[in-house]
Write a protein that holds these residues in place. Structure first.
Motif, PDB file in Angstrom:
ATOM      1  N   LEU A  49       0.850  -1.184   0.000  1.00  0.00           N
ATOM      2  CA  LEU A  49       0.000   0.000   0.000  1.00  0.00           C
ATOM      3  C   LEU A  49       0.884   1.232   0.000  1.00  0.00           C
ATOM      4  O   LEU A  49       1.842   1.329   0.785  1.00  0.00           O
ATOM      5  CB  LEU A  49      -0.908   0.032   1.231  1.00  0.00           C
ATOM      6  N   LEU A  50       0.584   2.202  -0.850  1.00  0.00           N
ATOM      7  CA  LEU A  50       1.383   3.426  -0.926  1.00  0.00           C
ATOM      8  C   LEU A  50       0.800   4.457   0.023  1.00  0.00           C
ATOM      9  O   LEU A  50      -0.383   4.789  -0.044  1.00  0.00           O
ATOM     10  CB  LEU A  50       1.380   3.960  -2.360  1.00  0.00           C
ATOM     11  N   LEU A  51       1.627   4.984   0.902  1.00  0.00           N
ATOM     12  CA  LEU A  51       1.203   5.989   1.861  1.00  0.00           C
ATOM     13  C   LEU A  51       1.468   7.379   1.307  1.00  0.00           C
ATOM     14  O   LEU A  51       2.360   7.596   0.487  1.00  0.00           O
ATOM     15  CB  LEU A  51       1.963   5.819   3.185  1.00  0.00           C
ATOM     16  N   ASP A  52       0.674   8.351   1.769  1.00  0.00           N
ATOM     17  CA  ASP A  52       0.918   9.742   1.404  1.00  0.00           C
ATOM     18  C   ASP A  52       2.074  10.257   2.220  1.00  0.00           C
ATOM     19  O   ASP A  52       2.021  10.294   3.443  1.00  0.00           O
ATOM     20  CB  ASP A  52      -0.322  10.602   1.708  1.00  0.00           C
ATOM     21  N   ARG A  53       3.122  10.665   1.553  1.00  0.00           N
ATOM     22  CA  ARG A  53       4.250  11.249   2.263  1.00  0.00           C
ATOM     23  C   ARG A  53       4.754  12.456   1.460  1.00  0.00           C
ATOM     24  O   ARG A  53       5.112  12.314   0.295  1.00  0.00           O
ATOM     25  CB  ARG A  53       5.389  10.245   2.440  1.00  0.00           C
TER      26      ARG A  53
END
Length: 437
Positions: A431-435
């Motif tokens: 899962l790609l996190l918002d960073r």
């Protein structure tokens, strides 16, 4: 019975994560739409399709500062222009001279017409004279005021923006479910839209529970634990676009918790609690919210989910308004993972956003990892694009419970219930996190 067999038997009694999420999200509905002024719409999700009522640009206009002219006059095809020797080094060895009959700025409104051999000095955004089909940039001229000498001939149509060239009237600007970005606000405004119908940002209240909790600004000590959860979850809710309100700490007092939750239903579209979801002697949230007393609070169902970390999750409604409530574990790492898995999709659904889940990629695993039997694990990781395409993922040290790993992660490595070992070189879901870094 072996220890492995015992673990497998226990895992079989847990509810699969996908089944649990499906049962929860089916009970939620997007919030009723609101008609908002355009300046307030940013960050919300459209509840209706938006169609352009007017064209953009609204009229033929200059795209650059320069001189609006007829192309046949500057290309040599007309009768009006006069040719003069060009300055030294000018391609072609000659220039074209036109009479400058006026100036047009962005605020000009009277219609004007070009005659052969003439031009208008125009600013970018100014309406074009009738018959003009080219704008010669200022730097291609001697910048004359009464007459101008043109050293270089642009192509027909250069520097010109025609009415409706970008967005004709009736164009579908955005579909329902689209996030209202700053650029989309500009598109709406440019086509004459002052109000849009959106789903409001969900109001999310966060409550941390536990007699042991103390507020930030000090260190933990025996019998006291600093409340990291309510601060972290408030930030997480705000990151996903909610209007997040941190209530703070609530002691393990049945009447106090009931009263607090009932008060918060007046301003909340979703309540998130953290702590007390287990079955231990101090887990008051589960004991209080899993039963109805006097019709005031409940019911909230607590489920042991095949999730690692944090198997115990709660979901239900509270108060007469039946405000949804999500109950997350008290461990900070488990609470943040629980937010990603359950609370974040719930907020997205209430907001009318699509999709409700984070984007995911398939990535090449750089290190062999083990995972608990029968549990779907979400482990902090660093994901990177590979040269030549694709992704790699590096699990971060400490496993899923570590706050330092979550702080460094830009992705969550997902290991399914049947995975006990994932070998280096295998392909896994991330899962790609918002960073913002």
């Amino acid at each position: 019975m072996t220890a492995t067999a015992d673990a497998e038997a226990a895992a079989n009694e847990l509810t699969p994560l996908a089944d649990y999420l499906g049962s929860v999200l089916r009970r939620l509905r997007a919030l009723p739409p609101l008609d908002l002024d355009l300046t307030q719409a940013h960050g919300n999700v459209l509840a209706e399709d938006v169609v352009a009522p007017h064209a953009f640009p609204a009229f033929d206009q200059a795209a650059v500062d320069g001189y609006a002219a007829r192309w046949e006059d500057i290309s040599g095809g007309g009768r009006g222009p006069s040719y003069v020797p060009a300055p030294s080094g000018t391609p072609g060895g000659r220039t074209i001279r036109l009479n400058v009959v006026g100036d047009l700025g962005a605020a000009s409104w009277r219609p004007v017409r070009l005659t052969p051999g003439s031009c208008f000095s125009v600013a970018a955004g100014a309406p074009l004279p009738v018959a003009a089909d080219v704008v010669v940039p200022v730097e291609w001229t001697d910048q004359g005021m009464a007459a101008v000498e043109i050293f270089r001939t642009p192509k027909r149509g250069y520097g010109v923006r025609r009415a409706g060239e970008e967005l004709p009237a009736g164009t579908l600007l955005a579909r329902a479910g689209t996030y209202v970005s700053p650029a989309l606000v500009a598109v709406f405004a440019a086509t004459g839209i002052g109000h849009v119908v959106v789903r409001p940002s969900p109001r999310v209240v966060i409550v941390a529970t536990g007699d042991e909790l103390v507020d930030v600004g000090r260190g933990s000590q025996p019998g006291q634990v600093v409340d990291a959860n309510s601060h972290a979850l408030t930030a997480a809710a705000a990151e996903v676009g909610a209007l997040a309100y941190r209530v703070g700490i609530c002691d393990d007092d049945p009447e106090g918790l009931r009263g607090l939750l009932e008060d918060q239903t007046l301003r909340a579209d979703l309540i998130i609690t953290t702590g007390g979801t287990g079955t231990g002697p101090g887990d008051m949230v589960r004991r209080i919210l899993s039963r109805r007393e006097g019709g005031r609070v409940g019911p909230v169902t607590f489920t042991d989910v095949a999730l690692y970390p944090g198997t115990a999750l709660g979901f239900g409604t509270v108060g007469a308004e039946e405000v949804p409530v999500v109950c997350l574990p008290g461990d900070p790492g488990a609470a943040l993972i629980g937010f990603e898995v359950l609370a974040r999709p719930a907020i997205q659904l209430l907001a009318g956003a699509e999709p409700v889940f984070r984007p995911s990629v398939r990535a090449h695993l750089l290190e062999t990892v083990s995972s608990p039997t029968g549990l779907r694990e979400f482990r902090p990781a660093h994901v990177a694009e590979r040269r030549g395409g694709g992704y790699t993922v590096q699990p971060l040290s400490g496993g899923p419970f570590t706050l330092s790993g979550l702080a460094e992660a830009n992705g969550l490595l997902v290991l399914g219930e049947r995975v006990t070992t994932a070998a280096a070189g295998s392909t896994v879901d991330v899962l790609l996190l918002d960073r913002r870094r």
